[in-house]
Write a protein that holds these residues in place. Structure first.
Motif, short mmCIF file in Angstrom:
data_model
loop_
_atom_site.label_atom_id
_atom_site.label_comp_id
_atom_site.label_asym_id
_atom_site.label_seq_id
_atom_site.Cartn_x
_atom_site.Cartn_y
_atom_site.Cartn_z
N ARG A 221 0.82 -1.21 0.00
CA ARG A 221 0.00 0.00 0.00
C ARG A 221 0.86 1.26 0.00
NH1 ARG A 221 -4.98 -1.40 4.24
NH2 ARG A 221 -5.79 -3.22 3.08
N VAL A 222 2.15 1.08 -0.06
CA VAL A 222 3.06 2.22 -0.14
C VAL A 222 2.80 2.95 -1.46
CG1 VAL A 222 5.50 2.87 -0.40
CG2 VAL A 222 4.83 1.14 1.29
N PRO A 223 2.77 4.29 -1.45
CA PRO A 223 2.51 5.03 -2.70
C PRO A 223 3.55 4.72 -3.78
CG PRO A 223 3.00 6.54 -0.88
CD PRO A 223 2.95 5.18 -0.30
N ILE A 224 3.07 4.58 -5.00
CA ILE A 224 3.93 4.25 -6.14
C ILE A 224 3.74 5.29 -7.24
CG2 ILE A 224 4.52 2.50 -7.87
CD1 ILE A 224 3.27 0.40 -6.04
N THR A 225 4.85 5.77 -7.77
CA THR A 225 4.82 6.74 -8.87
C THR A 225 5.57 6.17 -10.07
OG1 THR A 225 4.77 8.62 -7.34
CG2 THR A 225 5.49 9.07 -9.59
N VAL A 226 5.00 6.31 -11.24
CA VAL A 226 5.70 5.92 -12.47
C VAL A 226 6.52 7.10 -12.98
CG1 VAL A 226 5.46 5.15 -14.86
CG2 VAL A 226 3.91 4.25 -13.10
N ILE A 227 7.83 6.90 -13.05
CA ILE A 227 8.71 7.86 -13.72
C ILE A 227 9.51 7.05 -14.73
CG2 ILE A 227 10.54 9.58 -13.51
CD1 ILE A 227 9.73 10.09 -10.66
N THR A 228 9.13 7.16 -15.96
CA THR A 228 9.77 6.37 -17.01
C THR A 228 11.21 6.83 -17.23
OG1 THR A 228 9.12 7.86 -18.80
CG2 THR A 228 7.55 6.11 -18.18
N ASN A 229 11.92 6.11 -18.06
CA ASN A 229 13.18 6.62 -18.56
C ASN A 229 12.87 7.71 -19.59
OD1 ASN A 229 15.17 4.98 -17.13
ND2 ASN A 229 14.27 3.26 -18.25
N GLY A 230 13.89 8.32 -20.14
CA GLY A 230 13.63 9.44 -21.03
C GLY A 230 14.76 9.71 -21.99
N PHE A 231 14.69 10.87 -22.63
CA PHE A 231 15.74 11.28 -23.56
C PHE A 231 16.31 12.61 -23.11
CE2 PHE A 231 11.81 13.09 -25.26
CZ PHE A 231 12.17 14.39 -25.53
N ASP A 232 17.56 12.84 -23.48
CA ASP A 232 18.24 14.07 -23.10
C ASP A 232 18.13 15.07 -24.25
OD1 ASP A 232 19.84 15.93 -21.79
OD2 ASP A 232 21.16 14.37 -20.99
N ILE A 233 17.77 16.30 -23.90
CA ILE A 233 17.69 17.36 -24.92
C ILE A 233 19.06 17.64 -25.51
CG2 ILE A 233 17.12 19.79 -25.32
CD1 ILE A 233 15.00 19.50 -23.12
N ASP A 234 20.10 17.54 -24.65
CA ASP A 234 21.47 17.76 -25.10
C ASP A 234 21.98 16.48 -25.76
OD1 ASP A 234 24.03 18.58 -25.51
OD2 ASP A 234 24.70 18.23 -23.43
N ARG A 235 21.62 16.29 -27.02
CA ARG A 235 21.97 15.08 -27.74
C ARG A 235 22.37 15.44 -29.16
NH1 ARG A 235 18.30 10.98 -28.20
NH2 ARG A 235 18.47 10.86 -30.44
N PRO A 236 23.20 14.63 -29.80
CA PRO A 236 23.60 14.95 -31.17
C PRO A 236 22.41 14.90 -32.12
CG PRO A 236 24.30 12.73 -30.59
CD PRO A 236 23.79 13.37 -29.34
N THR A 237 22.40 15.77 -33.08
CA THR A 237 21.33 15.77 -34.08
C THR A 237 21.95 15.54 -35.46
OG1 THR A 237 21.52 18.18 -34.33
CG2 THR A 237 19.89 17.35 -32.77
#
Length: 426
Positions: A221-237
């Motif tokens: 019953r402990v609170p659970i939050t989903v925080i997915t992985n992600g992408f970095d804005i500072d990335r090569p284009t």
């Protein structure tokens, strides 16, 4: 500024997706008035290294280190290859395992619970107890796997009554390879008991997927939050796409990630269409199991295969940006429905069409749908998969192949760090 202690096994120069999640959180936490302190082993045994990631560690971050005893170096006396494979999660199917791998898996599963990094628990609790008292630290975060790291958090919570957030990058007993560890009934019961204890005694739990959250809610019953992985804005284009029709997979391809239907479809298209055969390049970047390579070659695709191997993270991003189509594959099982590979979010940022194959009700399908970034197929798909690949190919021939990738801003590393910061401040 609030201080938070982050306890993690993986940290640069470790390579692979396991290190990037908390490296990026640490990179942005100061933007939200939170000062991270990172605790890591001083002598880890990382199966993959990427020295370039050390350049991303922010200046002035306090990093605490303590030695760890790892039994993997003993196992390497018998077989360095088998030990590295097991450490990386590359485990063959039961009917393809030799005696040595079976033995190593039995020892790993039954003598090292929850994992082979268990010997870091006691010295870490002793060292960090003193640090927390001296520096008046009231919040700690543990991230696993290895899930032995969570047992450090459990002990510190019980001993010092600190706020403890347990971050699960992957499930524990629900992860696919757990069943391959050849556990005795006693060992399996011990894993289940430890998992429940962590889930029920943490102050807050973070998961990277919606399915894992739902599964954990049956235990705690402990609170659970989903925080997915992600992408970095500072990335090569890069706006320069591959000239060939590249279907590129970035990252490890384990034995279970082997969609024979995809290889069969590609083989049929190669046989039926000479232009397609000339243009197709199946590009695999990262570690690939022998079973997957054998399946691809047995499907008559060896001439179309580019096996590149592991590359530095920044180079991997460049290869993503150049691909015509990005391939995402997960093991076809109920246990993997809650696995959202970190590469998905970097795929989103590259804005190339994503072709995903995995289990029914996979969390990835939900994200692909909401972002309009690609198509999902299960392991039994054939005609519709063949149609979609040909549709991609026809657009490629007209220089029109692209991806919408809408509503992806919330998956940026900075936005996700803001969500984490809200948890830490309350």
């Amino acid at each position: 500024m609030k201080k938070v202690l982050i306890i993690t096994y993986y940290w640069p120069p470790a390579g692979g997706p396991g290190v990037q999640r908390w490296l990026k959180f640490v990179k942005y936490l100061r933007d939200f008035q939170i000062e991270p302190v990172v605790y890591i082993p001083s002598n880890p045994d990382y199966p993959i290294k990427d020295d370039s990631l050390e350049n991303e560690v922010p200046n002035g971050i306090e990093i605490l280190k303590q030695r760890i005893f790892e039994p993997y170096f003993l196992a390497k006396i018998f077989s360095k290859k088998q030990t590295s494979a097991i450490s990386s999660g590359i485990i063959k199917d039961d009917n393809k395992q030799g005696f040595l791998q079976k033995l190593l898996l039995y020892i790993r599963g039954n003598f090292f619970i929850p994992d082979a990094r268990k010997f870091w628990i006691k010295p870490s609790v002793k060292y960090l107890s003193e640090y927390i008292k001296q520096h008046k630290t009231d919040t700690i975060i543990t991230t696993g796997p290895p899930h032995s790291v969570h047992l450090i958090g459990l002990s510190l919570k019980e001993k010092l009554q600190v706020k403890w957030i347990a971050d699960f990058r992957d499930p524990w007993t629900g992860i696919g390879y757990h069943k391959k560890l050849k556990l005795s009934e006693t060992s399996e019961a011990k894993h289940i008991q430890l998992e429940a204890e962590v889930l029920q005694k943490a102050s807050h739990i973070i998961t990277t997927s919606f399915t894992t959250k739902a599964e954990f809610e049956l235990i705690t019953r402990v609170p659970i939050t989903v925080i997915t992985n992600g992408f970095d804005i500072d990335r090569p284009t890069s706006q320069v796409l591959d000239k060939t029709f590249t279907i590129s997979h970035i990252g490890s391809l384990l034995s279970g990630r082997n969609p024979q239907n995809l290889w069969n479809v590609l083989h049929e298209l190669v046989e039926e269409n000479p232009d397609f055969a000339n243009d197709l390049r199946l590009k695999l970047v990262g570690a690939v199991s022998e079973e997957v390579l054998d399946s691809i070659k047995n499907s008559g695709l060896e001439k179309n295969l580019d096996q590149i191997g592991y590359v530095a993270h920044r180079e991997a991003l460049m290869l993503q940006n150049r691909a015509q189509v990005l391939l995402l594959i997960e093991i076809d099982s109920v246990e993997t429905r809650g696995i959202i590979p970190g590469k998905l979010f970097e795929y989103l940022a590259s804005k190339r069409p994503i072709l995903a194959l995995g289990p029914e009700k996979w969390d990835v399908e939900r994200i692909l749908y909401e972002t309009g970034s690609g198509n999902f197929f299960n392991y039994s798909a054939k005609d519709e998969l063949k149609y979609r690949i040909m549709a991609y190919y026809k657009l490629y021939k007209q220089d029109l192949l692209s991806s919408e990738s809408k509503n992806i801003e919330k998956y940026s590393r900075r936005s996700l760090t803001g969500k984490l910061a809200d948890l830490l401040k309350h």
